[in-house]
Design an enzyme around this catalytic site. Structure first.
Site, PDB file in Angstrom:
ATOM      1  N   ASP A 144       6.048 -12.250   9.494  1.00 25.43           N
ATOM      2  CA  ASP A 144       6.802 -11.513   8.474  1.00 25.43           C
ATOM      3  C   ASP A 144       7.790 -10.554   9.132  1.00 25.43           C
ATOM      4  OD1 ASP A 144       7.582 -10.891   5.904  1.00 25.43           O
ATOM      5  OD2 ASP A 144       6.020  -9.389   5.592  1.00 25.43           O
ATOM      6  N   GLY A 166       0.831  -1.191   0.000  1.00 24.66           N
ATOM      7  CA  GLY A 166       0.000   0.000   0.000  1.00 24.66           C
ATOM      8  C   GLY A 166       0.868   1.244   0.000  1.00 24.66           C
TER       9      GLY A 166
END
Length: 403
Positions: free
Chosen positions: A228, A82
């Protein structure tokens, strides 16, 4: 097999093992503002609503005067996840980070909701976890403040349904939704930028090691697996002079909620002290160079976060880096060299579980034996032999005191 410093070496990161792709952010002028507006109707047609509503940009009704909430100053980050902006809260003048995610496909919705659910599930703040101020759901210029489990919002329920089913909702072809995350702003950049732009500092290294360990332990205590962890997703705040680590980007995180619920007769018993390391996950996701061996196989627990943290700490202490062939950025990360190839440590250990890692990597390294042993225990190929977050927290206290 040989470990080498990959500084200035051209390398394209492989992302094929990342099951959740980040959505590309849409461009937006920095002059736009987030503004608030009370309205008298909701998606369900009810005249009363619990949450205040917001509108993005200029009002479509010229007779309505809107009070600005956040001024977007500049774009500070863009990627498959994003777009992130630096912004200012109009009332307080505080700087914040605003991240915009486009929710026009199931995989993008899943990423956005995963981040929202993870941050919203934390009942308490933690100094080393990025703080979520609010999350706003936008569509057609109008937006609503998100609240977990908001059954009165059809837009929120559509997003949840899309995420659960993994497919678009039949007959739902309106303009795409966007989720705006308003979070604390970290002026120190990410861990890559902070470490590589400064001379080596053992005190800073010890502080960051301890802070990162505390952050992961806090997440695991709250039944959240990050999945992550990497230097890109670790931000640095310098508001009070001393650098503070902030773990961020929970798009691939997993909230292991409900685990520990057991049926006894007609009563549901909820265990307060659930061992998250007994919760098995199967989605092989993450960033290649920080993924544990078992993640490549798609059968792992929260201990995969410990492996990723071990790779980060090792790279940070010895400044082992590579060049991302796509972004051309120099990134902290440890890897294995096999002939002319360099491959992730986790993948190499999966192919050869008996391989012994050369820790430290540099011949003249100043790494102490206690840190060396700690890294071996964090990077154990067998998860059963690897430290969990709570054992690591105890060991890290000893290591930082000893060094």
């Amino acid at each position: 097999m040989e470990l080498r410093n990959g500084t200035r070496r051209q390398l394209v990161l492989r992302s094929g093992r990342r099951s959740c792709k980040r959505s590309a952010g849409m461009k937006r002028d920095a002059g736009k503002v987030l503004k608030s507006l009370q309205v008298q109707s909701s998606d369900s047609g009810d005249a009363s609503i619990e949450e205040p509503r917001f509108t993005l940009g200029l009002s479509r009704n010229p007779s309505v005067v809107l009070a600005p909430r956040y001024n977007l100053l500049r774009e500070v980050g863009r990627g498959s996840y994003g777009t992130v902006y630096e912004a200012v809260a109009r009332k307080s003048g505080a700087r914040v980070a605003v991240k915009k995610l486009r929710c026009d496909a199931p995989e993008k919705v899943e990423l956005a909701l995963a981040e929202f659910w993870a941050l919203a599930s934390l009942e308490k703040k933690h100094e080393n976890i990025v703080h979520l101020e609010e999350c706003v759901l936008e569509r057609n210029g109008m937006a609503q403040k998100m609240s977990h489990g908001n059954k009165s919002s059809k837009q929120y329920l559509r997003l949840v349904e899309t995420s659960l089913k993994g497919e678009r909702i039949p007959g739902y072809h309106e303009e795409p939704c966007y989720l705006w995350f308003v979070m604390e702003f970290c002026e120190g950049g990410d861990l890559n930028q902070y470490i590589l732009s400064r001379r080596p500092n053992p005190r800073t290294n010890r502080s960051f090691m301890k802070q990162l360990t505390c952050a992961v332990a806090f997440l695991h205590k709250n039944n959240i697996v990050h999945r992550d962890l990497k230097p890109d997703n670790i931000l640095i705040s310098q508001k009070f002079g001393t650098p503070i680590v902030k773990v961020a980007d929970f798009g691939l995180s997993k909230v292991c909620a409900g685990y520990g619920c057991a049926e006894r007769g007609s009563e549901a018993l909820i265990e307060k002290n659930v061992n998250i390391n007994n919760f098995w996950l199967s989605s092989a996701c993450g960033s290649d160079f920080y993924m544990a061996p078992e993640v490549w196989e798609g059968h792992y627990t929260a201990k995969a976060d410990i492996f990723a943290l071990g790779i980060i700490i090792w790279a940070m202490l010895e400044r082992i880096t590579f060049i991302d062939g796509e972004s051309k950025r120099e990134l902290l990360g440890t890897y294995i060299r096999q002939g002319s190839e360099i491959i992730p440590v986790g993948e190499a250990l999966l192919e050869n579980p008996k391989m012994v890692l050369d820790i430290p990597q540099k011949p003249r390294s100043l790494m102490s034996n206690v840190i060396r042993r700690l890294l071996y225990d964090m990077l154990a190929v067998n998860p059963d032999d690897r430290l969990d977050a709570f054992q690591l927290e105890h060991r890290m206290d000893q290591v930082t005191c000893a060094t």
